[in-house]
Design a protein around this motif. Structure first.
Motif: not given
Length: 188
Positions: A41-69
């Motif tokens: 019963n450790r319940q070892p999960w934590r969730y971050y719900v991203l919408q709008n601006k924060s979701k778009n920031e995540l997408v930009q991080i991933m795009k930068q990751t792809v570009e760099t890699r």
């Protein structure tokens, strides 16, 4: 929808309608995800719900990751498909393990138990979403940007997965599954 139908109709959705998910529905889905079984019963999960601006920031991080890699000739897996799904989805849930980097006594067996518990929670989330006619995509390509995502959120928790959520804009066919005879052994 009953449990069998929910399981049988769940699909990985990669194309989403431009339609927000009501916050009350997201809260119910996340609440149901926390009902998953968890070792000790450790319940070892934590969730971050991203919408709008924060979701778009995540997408930009991933795009930068792809570009760099890509610049260095490194593997990008299916990041481009995942980025497109995250871009279209009205919500992305990031799933973290809050214990793996913090507990001095964290070991291989605890990691296995926590990973199974987190996987059960993610699966419960996917099925709960499906019962509300909300499509989902379990995304592990976020591993490519793991350090940048953790830094962006200023968390020492370990990133485990992302889940894109939204109303489907596609109806994928059922993916083939191995026959039971290939994956089950009956012992007397």
């Amino acid at each position: 929808m009953n449990t069998v139908d929910t399981i049988n109709t769940r699909r990985s959705i990669r194309k989403f309608q431009d339609k927000a998910i009501p916050s009350e529905v997201l809260k119910i889905i996340l609440s149901l995800a926390t009902k998953a079984p968890s070792g000790k019963n450790r319940q070892p999960w934590r969730y971050y719900v991203l919408q709008n601006k924060s979701k778009n920031e995540l997408v930009q991080i991933m795009k930068q990751t792809v570009e760099t890699r890509s610049l260095y000739g490194q593997d990008i897996g299916s990041c481009l498909i995942s980025i497109q799904a995250m871009t279209e989805a009205p919500a992305v849930v990031l799933v973290f393990n809050p214990y793996s980097k913090k507990e001095d006594t964290y070991n291989h067996h605890r990691l296995l138990a926590d990973t199974q518990s987190i996987g059960a929670s993610i699966q419960t989330l996917l099925l709960a979403a499906n019962s509300f006619d909300i499509g989902s995509l379990w995304i592990c390509d976020v591993y490519y940007g793991q350090k940048d995502i953790e830094s962006w959120l200023n968390t020492s928790d370990e990133l485990i997965a992302a889940i894109a959520l939204g109303y489907p804009n596609q109806s994928p066919y059922p993916r083939p599954r191995k026959p039971l005879a290939e994956v089950v052994e009956w012992l007397d």
